[in-house]
Design a protein around this motif. Structure first.
Motif, PDB file in Angstrom:
ATOM      1  N   ARG A 194      11.784  62.110  18.172  1.00  0.00           N
ATOM      2  CA  ARG A 194      11.664  60.952  17.652  1.00  0.00           C
ATOM      3  C   ARG A 194      12.534  61.094  16.236  1.00  0.00           C
ATOM      4  N   THR A 195      12.400  62.041  15.635  1.00  0.00           N
ATOM      5  CA  THR A 195      13.517  62.426  14.712  1.00  0.00           C
ATOM      6  C   THR A 195      15.076  62.054  15.154  1.00  0.00           C
ATOM      7  N   VAL A 196      15.723  62.290  16.122  1.00  0.00           N
ATOM      8  CA  VAL A 196      16.925  62.242  16.872  1.00  0.00           C
ATOM      9  C   VAL A 196      16.755  60.538  17.240  1.00  0.00           C
ATOM     10  N   LEU A 197      15.865  59.781  17.598  1.00  0.00           N
ATOM     11  CA  LEU A 197      15.224  58.691  18.495  1.00  0.00           C
ATOM     12  C   LEU A 197      15.669  57.708  16.369  1.00  0.00           C
ATOM     13  N   ASP A 198      14.735  57.789  15.609  1.00  0.00           N
ATOM     14  CA  ASP A 198      14.823  57.171  14.746  1.00  0.00           C
ATOM     15  C   ASP A 198      15.933  57.181  13.545  1.00  0.00           C
ATOM     16  N   GLY A 199      16.845  57.899  13.749  1.00  0.00           N
ATOM     17  CA  GLY A 199      17.731  58.377  13.158  1.00  0.00           C
ATOM     18  C   GLY A 199      19.327  57.439  13.770  1.00  0.00           C
ATOM     19  N   PHE A 200      19.655  57.376  14.221  1.00  0.00           N
ATOM     20  CA  PHE A 200      20.152  56.795  15.223  1.00  0.00           C
ATOM     21  C   PHE A 200      19.798  55.163  15.380  1.00  0.00           C
ATOM     22  N   ASN A 201      18.952  54.828  15.851  1.00  0.00           N
ATOM     23  CA  ASN A 201      18.204  53.458  16.869  1.00  0.00           C
ATOM     24  C   ASN A 201      17.186  53.247  16.306  1.00  0.00           C
ATOM     25  N   GLY A 202      16.327  53.864  15.008  1.00  0.00           N
ATOM     26  CA  GLY A 202      15.320  53.569  13.668  1.00  0.00           C
ATOM     27  C   GLY A 202      14.689  51.493  13.684  1.00  0.00           C
ATOM     28  N   THR A 203      14.031  51.309  13.859  1.00  0.00           N
ATOM     29  CA  THR A 203      13.649  50.208  13.679  1.00  0.00           C
ATOM     30  C   THR A 203      12.619  50.346  12.016  1.00  0.00           C
ATOM     31  N   VAL A 204      12.392  49.079  11.582  1.00  0.00           N
ATOM     32  CA  VAL A 204      11.880  49.065  10.634  1.00  0.00           C
ATOM     33  C   VAL A 204      10.822  49.335  10.721  1.00  0.00           C
ATOM     34  N   PHE A 205      10.112  49.000  12.599  1.00  0.00           N
ATOM     35  CA  PHE A 205       8.944  49.088  12.768  1.00  0.00           C
ATOM     36  C   PHE A 205       8.200  50.179  13.370  1.00  0.00           C
ATOM     37  N   GLU A 206       9.172  51.230  13.011  1.00  0.00           N
ATOM     38  CA  GLU A 206       8.765  52.635  13.694  1.00  0.00           C
ATOM     39  C   GLU A 206       8.712  52.702  14.796  1.00  0.00           C
ATOM     40  N   GLY A 207       9.632  51.780  15.897  1.00  0.00           N
ATOM     41  CA  GLY A 207      10.398  51.837  16.880  1.00  0.00           C
ATOM     42  C   GLY A 207      11.488  51.897  17.208  1.00  0.00           C
ATOM     43  N   PHE A 208      11.917  51.552  18.267  1.00  0.00           N
ATOM     44  CA  PHE A 208      13.513  51.975  18.546  1.00  0.00           C
ATOM     45  C   PHE A 208      14.322  50.308  18.699  1.00  0.00           C
ATOM     46  N   THR A 209      15.957  50.858  18.905  1.00  0.00           N
ATOM     47  CA  THR A 209      16.325  49.350  19.436  1.00  0.00           C
ATOM     48  C   THR A 209      16.626  49.691  20.470  1.00  0.00           C
ATOM     49  N   GLY A 210      16.444  48.861  21.650  1.00  0.00           N
ATOM     50  CA  GLY A 210      16.988  49.266  23.137  1.00  0.00           C
ATOM     51  C   GLY A 210      16.986  47.794  23.793  1.00  0.00           C
ATOM     52  N   ASP A 211      18.164  47.258  23.829  1.00  0.00           N
ATOM     53  CA  ASP A 211      17.783  46.370  24.346  1.00  0.00           C
ATOM     54  C   ASP A 211      18.512  45.720  25.880  1.00  0.00           C
ATOM     55  N   GLU A 212      18.872  46.745  26.859  1.00  0.00           N
ATOM     56  CA  GLU A 212      18.033  47.438  27.204  1.00  0.00           C
ATOM     57  C   GLU A 212      17.839  49.009  27.498  1.00  0.00           C
ATOM     58  N   CYS A 213      18.784  49.042  26.881  1.00  0.00           N
ATOM     59  CA  CYS A 213      18.892  50.620  27.207  1.00  0.00           C
ATOM     60  C   CYS A 213      19.221  50.953  25.484  1.00  0.00           C
ATOM     61  N   LEU A 214      19.330  52.181  24.326  1.00  0.00           N
ATOM     62  CA  LEU A 214      19.858  52.071  22.645  1.00  0.00           C
ATOM     63  C   LEU A 214      20.683  51.965  22.908  1.00  0.00           C
ATOM     64  N   SER A 215      20.509  50.856  21.202  1.00  0.00           N
ATOM     65  CA  SER A 215      21.326  49.915  20.524  1.00  0.00           C
ATOM     66  C   SER A 215      22.058  50.261  19.315  1.00  0.00           C
ATOM     67  N   GLY A 216      21.445  51.586  19.051  1.00  0.00           N
ATOM     68  CA  GLY A 216      21.814  51.838  17.778  1.00  0.00           C
ATOM     69  C   GLY A 216      21.456  51.079  16.575  1.00  0.00           C
ATOM     70  N   ILE A 217      21.703  52.152  15.357  1.00  0.00           N
ATOM     71  CA  ILE A 217      21.134  51.312  13.941  1.00  0.00           C
ATOM     72  C   ILE A 217      21.687  50.203  14.007  1.00  0.00           C
ATOM     73  N   SER A 218      20.475  48.468  13.909  1.00  0.00           N
ATOM     74  CA  SER A 218      21.317  47.565  13.720  1.00  0.00           C
ATOM     75  C   SER A 218      19.870  46.527  13.458  1.00  0.00           C
ATOM     76  N   PRO A 219      19.876  45.528  12.398  1.00  0.00           N
ATOM     77  CA  PRO A 219      18.448  44.227  12.465  1.00  0.00           C
ATOM     78  C   PRO A 219      18.412  43.340  13.454  1.00  0.00           C
ATOM     79  N   VAL A 220      19.688  43.492  14.631  1.00  0.00           N
ATOM     80  CA  VAL A 220      20.123  42.195  14.880  1.00  0.00           C
ATOM     81  C   VAL A 220      20.194  42.628  16.494  1.00  0.00           C
ATOM     82  N   GLN A 221      19.365  44.064  17.265  1.00  0.00           N
ATOM     83  CA  GLN A 221      19.697  44.320  18.440  1.00  0.00           C
ATOM     84  C   GLN A 221      18.374  44.097  18.674  1.00  0.00           C
ATOM     85  N   GLY A 222      18.387  44.145  20.088  1.00  0.00           N
ATOM     86  CA  GLY A 222      16.771  43.773  20.195  1.00  0.00           C
ATOM     87  C   GLY A 222      15.497  45.366  21.063  1.00  0.00           C
ATOM     88  N   THR A 223      15.039  44.961  20.683  1.00  0.00           N
ATOM     89  CA  THR A 223      13.960  45.909  21.204  1.00  0.00           C
ATOM     90  C   THR A 223      12.905  45.220  22.449  1.00  0.00           C
TER      91      THR A 223
END
Length: 605
Positions: free
Chosen positions: A243-272
Motif C-alpha cells: 500500500r505504501t508503494v501504491l499510495d506514494g506513486f498512485n495515491g488518491t485523497v480517498f485512500e484508493g489508487f488511480t487505475g483507469d484501468e491500470c495504475l495511472s500515477g499521482i493525478s486528480p484527473v486520472q480515473g479510479t
C-alpha cells in the motif's frame, strides 16, 4: 494480532441512514439487474446462453447479503433460484462452472475462485447446509485438476489466486484434510508473486498489464492475511508494504489508487475503476478482521464514505466505470480518451459505461460494509465502524443510533444476558471525546458491561483541515469525509441498444454537462462545518447532509490540451481573478461533478 470474526446478516442489521442506502440499492440497479441485463438474466450459470464467467458470481456477491440484510423475501427467493441452478449443474466430479469438460483447460478459473467465495457468503446468510459439501467437492475437483496438470492457473486466475482462500479457510474449519494444504501451496506456486511487480507501480504507463491492473492490486492487498495460516507462513503486514508503494506513486485523497484501468500515477484527473473501490474495501475489511489493526478500519471508512457513493448516482440506477477526484464534466471524451487503458465513455454514468464487471461487482460495497460494523473476538464485542446498526447475537443485543459520519454522535442501547467486554474503535482524528458526558482519551474505549441494560452516549468533534496533496494542491477533510467544490450540471440522457443490451431510463447512459464555474482555489483557511440533516438520499446531490463553508477565489486553471472537459493536473496560474466568495463545499460522495484538490492562494484584500 487480535483476530476478529464477522457476524452474519441474521445477527447484524442496518438501521438509520445505512438501512435507507441499502433500500435505495435494492430499488436500483442491484435489485433489478437480473431482470434487465442479459448477462445476468440469461446467463449460462442458470442455463441461458449469455456470459458464464464472472458476472453472475460478482452480482451474487453483493445481491445475497443485500437481500438477507433487508429480509426482502422476493430478493431472497431470487438469490436461491440462482444458487439452486448452480448447484444443480455441478458435475459428478465436482466441477462447478458452466463449461464443457473438454474446454476446462481453456476456462479461466478466476470464476471458480470467485464463485466458491460467493457460496461462503450465501452460507453465512442462509445457513443452507448443502453449501459446505458443494464447496468441498468444487475445491477437491480443483485440486485434482491442478495437481494432475489437466488445468493450470492463467489469466485472471493466476493473478487472483488468493481469492480461493476465502473458501479454503471456510472448508478447513469443517474438514481439515491434507489435500487442502496441498491445494493452498499449488495455488501460490502457480499464482503471481506481486513482489516482482512493485517497481512497475512506480512508473505508470499506458500499457495494459495484469501486474498493474488496479482491481488485481486492490484484491491483492488482503492476500497474505487470507492465505498465511493455510500456507503456515508468518504474517508480515505485506499489505502495508504494498500500500505504501501504491499510495506514494498512485495515491488518491480517498485512500484508493488511480487505475483507469491500470495504475495511472499521482493525478486528480486520472480515473479510479469502481471495481477497485469495492474490492479495496473488502480487502480492508478482511485485513481489519485478521489483524484487529485500526488503520485498516479507518482507511475503510474513507473509501466507503467518499469513493463509493461518488461513483454512483444517488438513486443507484447508474454508475461510472472511472471516477476522477477533479471531475469537471462527464461527457464523451473527444478527439481521444484521456484514460490510460479505458475508452472515452468510461466516466459517464450508466448501466455499463465501459466493461460490465463494475455493473455486477459494485453491489458488494455497501452490504459488506454493513456487515463490518460489529465484529467479535474472544470475549469481546467490537464496534469497528460506527454505523447505525442493530446487533442481536449470543445473548447480547446492541442498538446503535447514529448519523455518523455526517454527525459525530452515537448512542448505544444494550441488553445482555451475560457480562461481556465491549470495545468501541475511536478514529484517530477524533477530538474532545466524551463518553456519557465525561472526557476520554482519543483511543479505543474498552468497557466491561454487566448483565442487564446499559446506555452509552459517545460524542466527539473532528477538525476541518486542509490536507496536503501533490503539486502544491490541498483538499478539505473533516474526519472521514472529504469535501469538494460542487459543480452544477445538466443531465443528458442517452437511450440506445447495443449488442442486444437495452439502455433506457432509469438505466440509460447519462452525460453530466457542467453549468457553473469550477476554476477555483482556496482563498483562506477559515472553515465552518454544518450538519443539515439526512434526507431521502443520504448522499444527496442537491441536499447534502453536511457542508463546509469556505473562502474561495477564482484562478486561471485551464483544461487539458485538446480536451476541454478535463481540467489540467495543476492550474496554469495562482493569480486571483476575483474577490473571495463564501461557497458551500459538499461531501465528495455527493458532488458528482467536483473540484476536490485545489491550491491555497494568498489574497490581499
Amino acid at each position: 494480532m487480535n483476530k476478529l470474526n464477522f457476524y452474519t446478516a441474521k445477527e447484524l442489521k442496518p438501521q438509520g441512514w445505512l438501512l435507507r442506502q441499502l433500500e435505495i440499492q435494492a430499488q436500483g440497479l442491484s435489485g433489478n439487474l437480473h431482470k434487465i441485463w442479459p448477462d445476468i438474466k440469461d446467463s449460462a450459470w442458470i442455463g441461458g446462453n449469455r456470459e458464464g464467467w464472472e458476472r453472475v458470481p460478482y452480482w451474487l456477491d453483493g445481491f445475497i447479503p443485500l437481500a438477507y440484510l433487508l429480509e426482502n423475501e422476493d430478493m431472497i427467493s431470487d438469490a436461491k433460484r440462482y444458487i439452486n441452478a448452480i448447484i444443480a449443474k455441478q458435475a459428478d466430479d465436482g466441477w462447478l462452472c458452466p463449461c464443457k469438460k473438454e474446454r476446462r483447460s481453456k476456462y479461466d478459473t478466476w470464476a471458480l475462485q470467485l464463485l466458491t467465495k460467493v457460496l461462503t457468503v450465501y452460507y453465512e446468510c442462509s445457513g443452507d447446509e448443502r453449501i459446505p459439501e458443494v464447496i468441498y467437492k468444487g475445491l477437491k475437483n480443483y485440486y485434482e485438476l491442478l495437481k494432475s496438470g489437466e488445468i493450470s492457473l492463467f489469466g485472471w486466475g493466476k493473478f487472483r489466486w488468493f481469492e480461493t482462500f476465502i473458501a479454503l479457510n471456510f472448508i478447513k474449519e469443517r474438514y481439515n484434510e491434507a489435500w487442502l494444504g496441498e491445494l493452498a501451496h499449488i495455488l501460490k506456486e502457480q499464482g503471481y508473486d506481486y513482489d516482482k511487480a512493485t517497481e512497475l507501480w512506480k512508473t505508470p504507463c499506458k500499457v495494459w498489464r495484469f501486474k498493474t491492473h488496479i482491481v488485481n492490486l486492490a484484491m491483492m492487498l488482503k492476500a497474505e492475511a487470507v492465505s498465511c495460516e493455510m500456507l503456515k507462513e508468518e504474517y508480515t503486514d505485506k499489505a502495508e508494504e504494498y500500500r505504501t508503494v501504491l499510495d506514494g506513486f498512485n495515491g488518491t485523497v480517498f485512500e484508493g489508487f488511480t487505475g483507469d484501468e491500470c495504475l495511472s500515477g499521482i493525478s486528480p484527473v486520472q480515473g479510479t475503476e469502481l471495481c477497485s473501490v469495492v474490492e479495496q474495501m473488502y480487502s480492508y475489511e478482511q485485513l481489519y478482521a485478521f489483524t484487529g489493526d485500526n488503520k485498516w478500519a479507518e482507511r475503510l471508512e474513507v473509501l466507503a464514505f467518499n469513493a463509493l457513493p461518488a461513483t454512483l448516482s444517488e438513486d443507484m440506477w447508474a454508475h461510472q466505470y472511472d471516477q476522477m477526484v477533479n471531475q469537471i464534466a462527464c461527457e464523451k471524451l473527444f478527439p481521444f480518451s484521456h484514460f490510460g487503458t479505458n475508452g472515452p465513455r468510461a466516466h459517464l454514468f450508466g448501466l455499463e459505461p465501459n466493461f460490465g464487471c463494475c455493473t455486477a461487482n459494485f453491489n458488494q460495497g455497501f452490504p459488506k460494509l454493513a456487515l463490518s460494523a460489529f465484529m467479535h473476538g474472544g470475549d469481546k464485542v467490537i464496534n469497528g465502524i460506527i454505523l447505525p446498526s442493530r446487533l442481536n447475537a449470543d445473548g447480547i443485543s446492541i442498538e446503535l443510533k447514529t448519523n455518523y459520519p455526517f454527525e459525530n454522535k452515537a448512542q448505544y442501547f444494550i441488553k445482555a444476558e451475560k457480562d461481556f467486554n465491549f470495545v468501541i474503535r475511536i478514529p484517530s482524528f477524533a477530538e474532545n471525546v466524551k463518553l456519557n458526558g465525561e472526557e476520554r482519551e482519543t483511543k479505543d474505549i474498552e468497557l466491561h458491561l454487566e448483565k442487564g441494560e446499559s446506555k452509552i452516549q459517545l460524542e466527539f468533534s473532528v477538525p476541518v483541515r486542509l490536507k496536503d496533496r501533490p503539486d502544491g494542491l490541498k483538499t478539505v477533510q473533516a474526519g472521514s469525509l472529504i469535501f469538494s467544490l460542487p459543480i452544477k450540471f445538466e443531465e443528458k440522457r442517452i437511450e440506445y441498444t447495443r449488442n442486444g443490451v437495452e439502455r433506457k431510463y432509469p438505466y440509460c447512459d447519462y452525460e453530466l454537462i457542467p453549468k457553473s464555474d469550477w476554476n477555483y482555489a482556496f482563498g483562506g483557511t477559515d472553515f465552518s462545518l454544518k450538519f443539515n440533516g439526512i434526507g431521502e438520499y443520504p448522499f444527496s446531490v442537491s441536499k447534502p447532509p453536511v457542508t463546509v463553508t469556505a473562502d474561495m477565489v477564482k484562478i486561471n486553471w485551464g483544461t487539458r490540451i485538446k480536451l476541454k472537459t478535463v481540467c489540467r493536473k495543476a492550474p496554469k496560474s495562482l493569480k486571483p481573478l476575483s474577490k473571495k466568495e463564501k461557497i458551500e463545499l459538499f461531501p465528495y460522495g455527493c458532488a458528482k461533478l467536483r473540484m476536490t484538490e485545489m491550491p491555497l492562494v494568498n489574497i490581499t484584500e
